[in-house]
Design an enzyme around this catalytic site. Sequence first.
Site, PDB file in Angstrom:
ATOM      1  N   ASP A   1       0.824  -1.209   0.000  1.00 20.52           N
ATOM      2  CA  ASP A   1       0.000   0.000   0.000  1.00 20.52           C
ATOM      3  C   ASP A   1       0.866   1.271   0.000  1.00 20.52           C
ATOM      4  OD1 ASP A   1      -2.339   1.401   0.075  1.00 20.52           O
ATOM      5  OD2 ASP A   1      -2.804   0.984   2.173  1.00 20.52           O
TER       6      ASP A   1
ATOM      7  N   GLU B   1      -3.222  -0.353  -8.131  1.00 16.59           N
ATOM      8  CA  GLU B   1      -4.149   0.692  -7.688  1.00 16.59           C
ATOM      9  C   GLU B   1      -3.400   2.023  -7.782  1.00 16.59           C
ATOM     10  OE1 GLU B   1      -6.909   0.183  -4.473  1.00 16.59           O
ATOM     11  OE2 GLU B   1      -6.248   2.031  -3.504  1.00 16.59           O
TER      12      GLU B   1
END
Length: 493
Positions: free
Chosen positions: A156, A269
Amino acid sequence: MTHSEIERATGLEVYESSLTEADGVVYFLARRGLDKLVGCVGAGGISGEKAGEADGRPVTVGPADHANAEAIRKALDWTAPRCLGLVASVGLGDRLGLATPGHVRAVRGSGLAAVLAQQSIREMTRTRRTPEEVMDCATWGVFQAGFRDGFGADADHLQKLEDIDATVAAGFTMFTIDPRAYVDNAADGASHAELAEKVGALDLAALEALPAELISRYVGKTFKLDGATVDFDEEVLLRAAAKYGGAIAHTVKMYRHLQQVATGPFELEVSVDETETPTSPAEHYFFAAELKRLGVEWVSMAPRFVGRFEKGVDYIGDLGVFRKSFAEHVAVMKALGPYKLSIHSGSDKFSIYPTVAELAGPYVHLKTAGTSYLEAVRAIASIDPALFREILDFAHGRYGQDKATYHVSADPGKVPPASDLADGELAGVLDGFDGRQLLHVTFGSVLTADDGEKFRERILTALKQDEETHYAVLARHLGRHVAPFRRDQQKEK
Ligand code: ZN
């Protein structure tokens, strides 16, 4: 072979749900005291010692360490992460490394795909964990719970090229690129002349476009979307390009690097949620259209939505305004994708979930992290009230410094010191806005405090002693996050 046969042979407490046969070998996870052990009946590639015999075959038992995690991922593919694709999904960050079996209870049977290994480089630094440890904890949790549906692993908020290398090596399958350092927030208030200057100063080689080309591609055009239109005059375009041009260039660079170093399939992402100002639908359109033109493929995107997404608490803002703006982002997403809209700082935003589920349908990724730490602390309140009291008072002392890098607005003065609370009132601290944020932003300090307090070891010990309490609070709280997005809740379209 049953788990009691193995228990008889080894003297260990075996997690029944872990028992799996593959290629004639039976694998299992067990515990002895607070330690987890992995074992196999037959020749299964687990490094350890002979611990007995079952069915006339040797039982090998070894530590739940990195080498054995690699072995178990090789033997049982469902204990290794995979790509999730375009299905509704939830990211469940686990900062303590013990939450996965509780997370599995929350998502099992829901129809949502789960990201069970998820941590940013910043959180790994704060909690002193490596990408390998994060991955291995997810593997052991999935194995313990016998969760065979598959799961994702999200590296992330990666900001630098070397962040990609470290997380590729650990086997992550989802990479969240965070180009925030290249978003120019000052573009929001800039004049036409300043915007033109900013655009001229962009890395135009990386964008493979001259300002005039960017202008001719968008200005004067109206893009008709399903339920919305986006149109660009020169100022709107210049502002979008000035604000996000550098971020687009950096994202392309990160993506191409990832393509080069990736050792298997991956999903991307793109996240610009941690910027000062909301992403307008026109900016979203420009950002996504330019990434597409430059060949980037992504599965989810996190614009910065309107309103406040503070840590650990519900959405703050006008729900009608959110709904209107979110609908426009959905229209952009469907026109240029579809891809999933990723809701960062997505935990505890109960008031917007119905809107998000209704408008985006399956194209949602809900990302949560710190809320699982908070629920672990809730479990501590009942398992070891004295420890909870120390954590609470420590957090009071740290909040002033620790809140600096977070979006929070708690008043710590509204959270009583531990001495004012009876044992039965301790968990209630986690039910209030101020208490949640106080304990949320201080997690890094709590987990790395090493002079005197040594909270980390004591927290882990308490949670290992009473796994059931820990898993139950996680399943209840994260289950409330999953419920609005369950496949059976969504209207057939
Ligand atoms: Zn984020």
